[in-house]
Structures are given as structure tokens and as C-alpha cells.
Design a protein around this motif. Structure first.
Motif, mmCIF file in Angstrom:
data_model
loop_
_atom_site.group_PDB
_atom_site.id
_atom_site.type_symbol
_atom_site.label_atom_id
_atom_site.label_comp_id
_atom_site.label_asym_id
_atom_site.label_seq_id
_atom_site.Cartn_x
_atom_site.Cartn_y
_atom_site.Cartn_z
ATOM 1 N N LYS A 13 0.818 -1.201 0.000
ATOM 2 C CA LYS A 13 0.000 0.000 0.000
ATOM 3 C C LYS A 13 0.853 1.254 0.000
ATOM 4 C CE LYS A 13 -2.414 0.787 3.629
ATOM 5 N NZ LYS A 13 -3.402 0.616 4.698
ATOM 6 N N ARG A 208 0.386 2.933 18.010
ATOM 7 C CA ARG A 208 0.534 2.461 19.395
ATOM 8 C C ARG A 208 1.618 1.381 19.452
ATOM 9 N NH1 ARG A 208 -4.204 3.496 22.268
ATOM 10 N NH2 ARG A 208 -3.121 3.397 24.251
ATOM 11 N N ASN A 209 2.732 1.646 18.811
ATOM 12 C CA ASN A 209 3.837 0.713 18.767
ATOM 13 C C ASN A 209 5.072 1.382 19.341
ATOM 14 O OD1 ASN A 209 2.706 -1.623 17.558
ATOM 15 N ND2 ASN A 209 2.675 -0.594 15.581
ATOM 16 N N PRO A 430 7.211 -3.218 16.985
ATOM 17 C CA PRO A 430 6.571 -4.451 16.500
ATOM 18 C C PRO A 430 6.282 -4.391 14.999
ATOM 19 C CG PRO A 430 5.533 -3.683 18.531
ATOM 20 C CD PRO A 430 6.456 -2.592 18.090
ATOM 21 N N ASP A 431 6.244 -3.192 14.461
ATOM 22 C CA ASP A 431 5.891 -3.000 13.053
ATOM 23 C C ASP A 431 7.032 -3.272 12.074
ATOM 24 O OD1 ASP A 431 3.281 -2.524 12.529
ATOM 25 O OD2 ASP A 431 3.400 -0.345 12.643
ATOM 26 N N THR A 433 8.243 -5.489 10.113
ATOM 27 C CA THR A 433 7.861 -6.789 9.555
ATOM 28 C C THR A 433 8.015 -6.755 8.035
ATOM 29 O OG1 THR A 433 5.571 -6.007 9.666
ATOM 30 C CG2 THR A 433 6.292 -7.518 11.408
ATOM 31 N N ASP A 435 6.185 -6.968 5.429
ATOM 32 C CA ASP A 435 5.325 -6.157 4.563
ATOM 33 C C ASP A 435 5.844 -4.745 4.379
ATOM 34 O OD1 ASP A 435 3.486 -4.635 6.920
ATOM 35 O OD2 ASP A 435 4.256 -6.599 7.446
ATOM 36 N N LYS A 436 6.765 -4.291 5.229
ATOM 37 C CA LYS A 436 7.310 -2.942 5.105
ATOM 38 C C LYS A 436 8.443 -2.869 4.072
ATOM 39 C CE LYS A 436 4.496 -2.164 8.498
ATOM 40 N NZ LYS A 436 4.280 -3.508 9.083
ATOM 41 N N PRO B 117 6.422 -15.365 18.515
ATOM 42 C CA PRO B 117 5.139 -14.881 19.035
ATOM 43 C C PRO B 117 4.270 -14.286 17.934
ATOM 44 C CG PRO B 117 6.876 -13.319 19.529
ATOM 45 C CD PRO B 117 7.541 -14.482 18.842
ATOM 46 N N THR B 204 -7.770 -2.556 7.245
ATOM 47 C CA THR B 204 -7.064 -2.290 5.993
ATOM 48 C C THR B 204 -5.634 -1.799 6.198
ATOM 49 O OG1 THR B 204 -8.123 -0.114 6.043
ATOM 50 C CG2 THR B 204 -9.157 -1.802 4.667
ATOM 51 N N ASP B 205 -5.139 -1.863 7.426
ATOM 52 C CA ASP B 205 -3.798 -1.344 7.710
ATOM 53 C C ASP B 205 -2.764 -2.462 7.683
ATOM 54 O OD1 ASP B 205 -5.161 -2.357 10.120
ATOM 55 O OD2 ASP B 205 -3.177 -2.069 10.977
ATOM 56 N N GLU B 206 -1.493 -2.073 7.876
ATOM 57 C CA GLU B 206 -0.398 -3.039 7.947
ATOM 58 C C GLU B 206 0.402 -2.812 9.224
ATOM 59 O OE1 GLU B 206 1.317 -2.064 4.107
ATOM 60 O OE2 GLU B 206 0.638 -3.985 3.291
ATOM 61 N N HIS B 207 -0.311 -2.626 10.332
ATOM 62 C CA HIS B 207 0.363 -2.410 11.614
ATOM 63 C C HIS B 207 0.098 -3.582 12.554
ATOM 64 C CE1 HIS B 207 1.658 1.480 10.332
ATOM 65 N NE2 HIS B 207 0.444 1.769 9.956
ATOM 66 N N ARG B 208 0.938 -3.680 13.590
ATOM 67 C CA ARG B 208 0.783 -4.788 14.545
ATOM 68 C C ARG B 208 -0.296 -4.438 15.562
ATOM 69 N NH1 ARG B 208 5.532 -7.832 14.697
ATOM 70 N NH2 ARG B 208 4.450 -9.624 15.546
ATOM 71 N N ASN B 209 -1.410 -3.932 15.063
ATOM 72 C CA ASN B 209 -2.518 -3.530 15.912
ATOM 73 C C ASN B 209 -3.753 -4.313 15.513
ATOM 74 O OD1 ASN B 209 -1.385 -1.537 17.622
ATOM 75 N ND2 ASN B 209 -1.332 -0.096 15.919
ATOM 76 N N PRO B 232 -0.061 -7.988 9.753
ATOM 77 C CA PRO B 232 1.276 -8.556 9.467
ATOM 78 C C PRO B 232 1.427 -9.970 10.023
ATOM 79 C CG PRO B 232 1.490 -6.284 10.213
ATOM 80 C CD PRO B 232 0.055 -6.697 10.453
ATOM 81 N N ASP B 235 -0.324 -12.265 7.600
ATOM 82 C CA ASP B 235 0.627 -12.470 6.484
ATOM 83 C C ASP B 235 1.636 -13.552 6.857
ATOM 84 O OD1 ASP B 235 -0.554 -10.270 5.213
ATOM 85 O OD2 ASP B 235 1.120 -8.911 5.624
ATOM 86 N N GLN B 291 -9.310 -1.003 23.342
ATOM 87 C CA GLN B 291 -7.892 -0.983 22.960
ATOM 88 C C GLN B 291 -7.393 0.439 22.706
ATOM 89 O OE1 GLN B 291 -6.467 -4.896 21.024
ATOM 90 N NE2 GLN B 291 -7.805 -3.942 19.533
ATOM 91 N N THR B 293 -8.606 4.881 22.474
ATOM 92 C CA THR B 293 -9.383 5.813 23.298
ATOM 93 C C THR B 293 -10.672 6.233 22.580
ATOM 94 O OG1 THR B 293 -8.163 7.746 22.494
ATOM 95 C CG2 THR B 293 -7.314 6.653 24.473
ATOM 96 N N ASP B 425 -8.356 1.406 8.758
ATOM 97 C CA ASP B 425 -6.969 1.293 9.247
ATOM 98 C C ASP B 425 -6.952 1.358 10.783
ATOM 99 O OD1 ASP B 425 -6.117 1.359 6.624
ATOM 100 O OD2 ASP B 425 -5.150 3.325 6.748
ATOM 101 N N PRO B 430 -5.885 -0.384 18.855
ATOM 102 C CA PRO B 430 -5.250 0.532 19.812
ATOM 103 C C PRO B 430 -4.952 1.893 19.192
ATOM 104 C CG PRO B 430 -4.212 -1.644 19.878
ATOM 105 C CD PRO B 430 -5.140 -1.643 18.701
ATOM 106 N N ASP B 431 -4.920 1.937 17.870
ATOM 107 C CA ASP B 431 -4.559 3.169 17.161
ATOM 108 C C ASP B 431 -5.691 4.176 17.042
ATOM 109 O OD1 ASP B 431 -1.947 3.470 16.538
ATOM 110 O OD2 ASP B 431 -2.067 2.541 14.561
ATOM 111 N N THR B 433 -6.910 6.833 18.341
ATOM 112 C CA THR B 433 -6.531 7.845 19.338
ATOM 113 C C THR B 433 -6.690 9.240 18.733
ATOM 114 O OG1 THR B 433 -4.240 7.464 18.658
ATOM 115 C CG2 THR B 433 -4.960 6.390 20.699
#
Lengths: 470, 470
Positions: A13, A208-209, A430-431, A433, A435-436, B117, B204-209, B232, B235, B291, B293, B425, B430-431, B433
Motif C-alpha cells: 500500500k 501504538r507501537n 513491532p511493526d 515486519t 510487509d514494510k 510470538p 485495511t492497515d499493515e500495523h501490529r494492531n 502482518p 501475512d 484498545q 481511546t 486502518d 489501539p490506534d 486515538t
């Protein structure tokens, strides 16, 4: 695996490479200053798949590779098998001992005035709170300078919060000064009697990473809990503090030091035609922080340099031996670089070059060579120019992380700088990974390294002498 | 607070509003079809600060507001105080009981063949594993259809993984079909004898959230652990499964149902000049997932609708009463909407309108009104057009989340649709915010709601009758 399974590629993306990576660049219609063989190898490398294969394999089959961990040991085995399978010579591991830090668990919450959890991660070598945790008042600082200037009486027994912001920069140059908050902030807070320290993540994202990273306890500072808040959580604490009421934080951190573990460097070679000549050293680091899978930091670095060396090997024996090093335990203090320096200090090196800044497009070529060797840089620069890379900075600026330790022996360095604009969105989180990593930009990296090695490993010119790095 | 503290605004990296939000739009040189007063109020609302103040206050001073939690109760108190301070009439809380689900902790790892993990979050109403956790083989499916078609014998005792991808869409329309994996996938897996289910996040995001969200156990399906992997990590599991070796996962989940708790709707009014006329209902939901706010979901929604109602109130008494509702416990099953419907079914409503799709720019105006009322939509559309909003969809499409329950009474609905391209996304992560809310786009939202209310709350025309929603 159930029925109906479909192959699918990771969605890309973020990134498209404006640079048309697979266009043949060395058209016979374009006269070039670069040696024709380097241009041919460079352009062929724009279709490289090996760097992706290594990055994908290491991040998938090993995942996180924390310094001194069992996973780092498995990664060394993986690396040895891969490098042997690729046909490199003299594949071996040089081991060394490292102090081992256990992350354990970390949690925190605002107790008053506005109860809610916070997202954070312990920094390397952080102390723990004990199983019961600790509860203390928060005291905020907007910079390391403000913390340095603070009266210890205002800090004693409290939880320090430092919230200086970092901005994105193509050359990543904010990491040096802003990163000092992580590197020495915990020691300063400890020495002033703080119960713990929370820093805004040394990073440029809004996720939030939290960004972990190394720090050492300086000048006898006693270990205290030292953690990085995710940037949105640092924003939140700023807003809470601005309300002007006392803020109480509860913290529970089980991090601790856990003795010594074995780490190591994995080394492989492309033997040169003239073994009497000083050798070329290229590489990156095999270990990673434990929160992500270490794709940009630094699976991509070992992958790019290895793929380029493999292309030189497959094109016929180079003049000089190329040594590929996958350094161990870089993240916790450049242990791999130090060990290499101590074990190889009698060996002559032509130059060192390291890839440890992700896998986005390379935009700059830098040198730390003798002034007399500057003319020898011209064909390298010429070979890189069609990839959109320009020679920049001043001669003497080129360095790296692990190789900064080896530079202390007085060895020239060449550097290819990736675009670091988004590197610190991901760094140590944590991000980090797979896919980046953008496959097209990764190929541009391999092409650049191949071009540089094609010229420099076949150059009989000396790039030194250079003074030992301080 | 230490010395040297500086005020600083949140960095806004993502968003700039191409639309020049503070330009006066109702220049006397431009003839408009919208009533002049609505145009004046609309343009004044482009400088609104109240919606930001509410969004910032609720997300900072309360933070996460999980349905039925103590935090949601504190949020009701906060809302009552705020709405009274703003001068609204008849501010009160209508309480109701909700089932309470405790998230507890969740962790997972690949045990074999590649130990590492995984990042995940329990879905609403997830079962637990017991304190020892469970370890089982993974079986992967690329879609809900593949899971539905699977032989129970291939699933029994295993951990199911469903990895269908979601794409971004301006109207968020992928959430309906792709979200079914979350809504009914766990029940199907349970009914086929699965030990647990892991789904790719509905996001639709690519974050560890990971994206949490609600699901119910259908048709007597027994609760099993049901969790969403960060994208991720999904994936990663795909890549691991493609290696073709058996994959073993260890899972530990302490989620559980925990009885009944009190939730409630907070209600406030702008009394109209003619109390005999059917009233206007606008609002959003006060609760959030735990997760983040709950800034975009849905502090912004209550803030936007309240700020617009306040502007109408301050401009002089509208013809019809405007009722603002901050619904409780939307996230776990529209409990606030259901409770409102049951308690207010005898009351006449002119129309319902809800903001629950973030705070990015509004691009579309939709209706669910009687065909005879379509001419009455023209001045609303005219008042919205200068904000870059067009009337779209077919009459009858307009709905909302909580108000979908109230629509069952047969009440017209007007809808202002935010651009949802990046909504998923952040949704339920947690994102979610405050930094994700762009103040300029938030103001465009307030201007649109103000314009709509300025026309529609002063319109004596009936917008119904419409058939009850099924």
C-alpha cells in the motif's frame, strides 16, 4: 491447510517506486563513465530475487532474533546453511559472549486523575519494578536538556517523563541528537533519584507501537525501570499533565539482566584472484530487536549485501576477496563489530561497507577514503548515477554501526545511504515486519551494491590510508 | 510538571484538507439555493472549536470507554456535566443492563515449525483457554466460504485460521461482507468442533494492531477462543503455512463473560418553538472499544452532532426540538439504540441522523424519506454543496448503527457520510486515538451537520411516512 487456499502476495500500500527499476539502463545509445561490466551487472541486479528470498526466509522461518537468544542461535544456523547453499566459501561462525537482558512484561496505567492504560515497551537493560509494581507521581520534561537542568529534589522518588519529539529526515540525522534521550536519559534520571523513566518513543510514527532500543547505565547509575511510550501515549500524557493536576502512574516491569549468552558473527567469502590483496568487507546484522521480525533492521541489510556479493561471485572471480559478515548482537551495543575487530585486526582490509538503514531506495553514496583515492571513487559514482544515486557529504563522513568499531583500525569505508524518511516510523517497533519491505526498492539496493562491488572489488588502487576512527 | 515544559500541538502528518475550510463560502456574489441563515451558520461552523474540545476531553479525561465498564459510567457523568455546561435542556441518563465481557489477556505463539510470538486480540464474547492455555494444529482457510464448505473432520480439535483480506473503500462497503468472518466465523468454527479460531483482522492497515469487534455465538454454538491477528501476523501465518509443514500454535486467553453491568444513553435537548411537532434526533455513541481511546469511534461522532446542535441552539430557538443522544454500549450490539427504541416508541420523530464513521471529510448526503419529501431535501443538499458534499445513493439507503434499531419504528433518516478510506486502518484498534482526528476535517463535519440541522429542524414538512426497517 484447508481447501480453497490461494496464494496471495502481500499488499503493497505504501510504496511505489517512481524509478522504473527494470528498465535497461545501459542502453548502447548512452555513453557511460562506469566500466561496462559493472553497468551490465548493475542492470541485471534490478531483477534480483535473492535479497527478497533471504529477507522473507529469515523473517518468516526465524522471526525475531534478539541478541543472545535461542532465536539468534537458530538464525546463525539458518545463515550458515543459506550461505553454503549459495556457494560461498569459508562459511563459519565466530562466537562471543554477550550480557543477556530479559524483556519480561511491562504494563502501565494512569491511576489519577484520569484512569486508563498506557502502551509502552522496556528499553534495553531496563530494571524491573518487582512483582508488586510501583506507583508514583509523574514529572514531565520537554527535552533532555530540561531533565539535565532539573533539581534532583523535584525528581526524587518520582516517575520522570521526557517527551521531546523526533522529526523524519531523509538522512535520519535526527536520530543522533534525539536518540540521546534514550541513550543517557535513564542514567540521568536514575542519578537524580527517579523511581523510573518514561520517554516518548524515539520514532516518527503515530501508532501504538513503542520503540525499544539500547541504553547503558552510565557512571554507576543504578538500574531503574526505563521504558518508551508509544507516541500517541506520550501525546496523551502531555495533555493530561497540561490539566495541571498531580498525575499518578502505576508501573509493573519484570525486565531483568540474566547472565551471559553466546552470540556470534556469521562469515562467508567470495575468494579473490589475488589473495595477497586487502579484502573487501560488506554486511549487515543478523540480530534484531524482539518486538518485530527485524525485516528492515536488519534482515534486508544482510540480504542486500549477500545478494550483491553472490552476483559478483557468479560473474567470475573478482580481483579481491569479498567477505560477507552477518554481525551478531548489534542492537545491544555493536558486540559483533567489536568481536570482529579484535579477531581480525591483523588482516588487511581494502574497505568496509554496511547496510543497516532499511531497504528503501538508496539516494546517496558517501566515502571515508584517502584524498589520494578520490579519483578512484569516480567510476563507482558513475556506476551508481543511473540508479538515481549521487555522491554526497564530505569525504570522511561514511561510517556504519558495526563497522564503526572496525573503523577504529583505520580502514576506509564506502556507504550507500537508503532514504530514511520512514525508517524511524518502524525502527525497533513491532511493526518492523516483512510487509514494510518493498521488493522494487530492495532490487534497487541490490543493483547499487552490485555496481559498487563490481568496481571496487576489482580495483587494485589503495583506498587508504585513513586515520583510525576515534 | 518539570521546568521547561512547552505547549506543543500534535503533529499532523497524515492529513491536510485540500478544501480551504475557513474560506467564507456564502459570498454575496454567489447566489445560493440554500436558505441564507443555513449558509451563514454553516460558514461560521468552519471555525468550530467545540467538537475538538469534546473529542479531546472525552478521549483524554476518560480514555477507553468499554460497554458496561466503570469507564463508560465515568463517561456518562462527564457527558452530563458537559451537556449541562453547554446549556442544553433536559439533560439526563436512561440506563439499561448489558452483558459484560472481560477481555483478560491473550497471547499466542507459533510452536512449530518456526517458533515466534504472534500479535492478536480477543474478539467480543470470546471464550478462554483456561489458565494452562491450549496447543493445537493450525488449519488455514482463505475465506469464510472455504470455512463454511469445510468437512468438520478436518477442523475438529484444531485451531482455525481465516485470512480473507479487506480493501479500503470510501464508503466502507467492504466491512459488511468481509466483516461476516468476524461476526459468524467463530460460531461456524465452534459448530465444526474447532478448538479456537484466529481471523485476519477486519481492517485495511499493515500495523501490529489487531482489530477487535463484536460477535455472538449463534444457534447454540459453544464459546471457544476467538481472536483477530494483526494483519502482518496473518501475512506471517500464511507464509508459514505455505511451507507445507504442520503448524502448531499455543494460545492462552483469559477472556470470559462476567455477568450484567449497567450502561446507558445520555440525552440532551434543544427545545423547539413548537413542541407539538415531531422531534429531530441526532447523535453518536459514547462507548468505545477498550484498545484505543475511541477518538474516531465515536467521540468524534458525539462531538460533531453536539457541536452542530449547540450552534443551532445559540442561533435562536429552532422550530422543532432537537434531541442529542450519546448512545451507550453500541459496540457490543446496539444496546443503546434498542433501549431508546423501546423507551421512546410512542414519541413522534421527524428524522434520525447519526455520526459513527470517524471524522474525515463528509462527501455524501443520503436520505431515507418518503418520496413526497424528496423536494424538501433540495434545500439541504444546496446548503451542503459548498462543502463538497453531493446527494447520492438511492432514497432509502440512509441508515446508521444505533439508529438502525430505531428505524424499525418507521422513522425517516438523513445521513452525512464521512470519507471512510482510512477508517478501517484504525477501527477497533489501539490506534484509535486523538492524533488520528484532523481538526480541519472535523470542522467541515460540524459545518455540514449545522447546515443540515439549520434547514431540517426548521422545516414544517413531514419527511415520512417510511416503512419500518426490517
Amino acid at each position: 491447510m484447508g481447501s480453497g487456499w490461494l496464494a496471495s502476495n502481500p499488499m503493497k500500500k505504501f510504496l511505489t517506486l517512481a524509478f522504473a527499476a527494470t528498465t535497461a539502463l545501459s542502453s548502447p545509445l548512452l555513453a557511460q563513465a562506469a566500466p561496462p561490466e559493472s553497468a551490465r551487472l548493475r542492470d541485471a541486479a534490478l531483477t534480483d530475487d535473492l535479497a527478497w528470498e533471504i529477507t522473507e526466509g529469515l523473517t518468516t522461518e526465524i522471526g525475531p532474533r534478539k541478541a543472545g537468544s535461542d532465536a539468534e542461535a537458530r538464525a546463525r544456523d539458518w545463515a550458515v546453511a543459506k550461505l553454503k547453499a549459495l556457494g560461498f566459501a569459508n562459511v563459519r561462525v565466530e562466537t562471543f559472549e554477550v550480557p543477556y537482558w530479559e524483556r519480561g512484561d511491562a504494563s502501565a496505567e494512569i491511576v489519577a486523575p484520569f484512569p486508563q492504560p498506557l502502551t509502552l515497551a522496556a528499553l534495553g537493560n531496563s530494571g524491573g519494578t518487582g512483582p508488586k509494581g510501583l506507583k508514583a507521581e509523574l514529572v514531565g520534561f520537554d527535552s533532555l536538556a530540561a531533565l539535565e537542568a532539573a533539581d534532583p529534589a523535584s525528581i526524587k522518588g518520582k516517575i520522570v517523563f521526557v517527551t521531546h519529539r523526533m522529526a523524519a529526515a531523509q538522512d535520519g540525522s535526527h536520530y543522533g541528537p534525539v536518540g540521546q534521550i534514550r541513550r543517557i536519559g535513564p542514567s540521568i534520571a536514575s542519578q537524580k533519584g527517579a523511581a523510573a523513566i518514561l520517554i516518548r518513543s524515539i520514532g516518527t510514527d503515530e501508532h501504538r507501537n513503542p520503540h525499544t532500543g539500547s541504553q547503558d547505565w552510565k557512571d554507576g547509575a543504578a538500574p531503574i525501570p526505563a521504558l518508551a511510550l508509544a507516541n500517541p501515549d506520550a501525546d496523551q500524557l502531555e495533555r493530561v499533565l497540561k490539566r495541571g493536576q498531580p498525575v499518578t502512574i502505576a508501573l509493573r516491569v519484570t525486565a531483568k539482566m540474566a547472565g551471559k549468552r553466546t552470540s556470534g558473527n556469521v562469515i562467508a567469502e567470495v575468494p579473490g584472484r589475488d589473495p595477497s590483496l586487502p579484502i573487501v568487507l560488506v554486511g549487515g546484522h543478523l540480530d534484531s530487536w524482539d518486538q518485530g521480525t527485524g525485516a528492515i533492521d536488519d534482515a534486508a541489510g544482510v540480504a542486500i549485501t549477500t545478494a550483491a556479493a553472490k552476483r559478483i561471485m557468479d560473474a567470475g572471480q573478482p580481483l579481491r576477496t569479498i567477505r560477507v559478515v552477518w554481525f551478531g548482537s548489534e542492537e545491544i551495543g555493536l558486540f559483533g563489530g567489536v568481536d570482529y575487530r579484535e579477531k581480525h585486526k591483523e588482516e588487511k582490509h581494502h574497505f568496509l561497507a554496511e547496510s543497516d538503514f532499511g531497504a528503501d531506495r538508496i539516494w546517496r553514496f558517501q566515502t571515508s577514503v584517502a584524498d589520494a583515492a578520490l579519483p578512484a571513487m569516480k567510476p563507482i559514482a558513475a556506476a551508481l548515477a543511473p540508479l538515481g544515486i549521487v555522491q554526497g557529504g564530505k569525504n570522511g563522513d561514511a561510517s556504519g554501526s558495526d563497522i564503526s568499531e572496525i573503523q577504529k583500525l583505520g580502514i576506509p569505508v564506502l556507504a550507500l545511504s537508503q532514504d530514511g524518511t520512514r525508517y524511524f516510523d518502524l525502527h525497533h517497533t513491532p511493526d518492523d515486519t516483512l510487509d514494510k519491505v518493498d521488493p522494487a526498492q530492495l532490487r534497487q539496493n541490490v543493483a547499487a551494491w552490485t555496481a559498487m562491488l563490481a568496481v571496487a572489488a576489482n580495483d587494485s588502487t589503495d583506498y587508504g590510508p585513513v586515520p583510525p576512527r576515534k
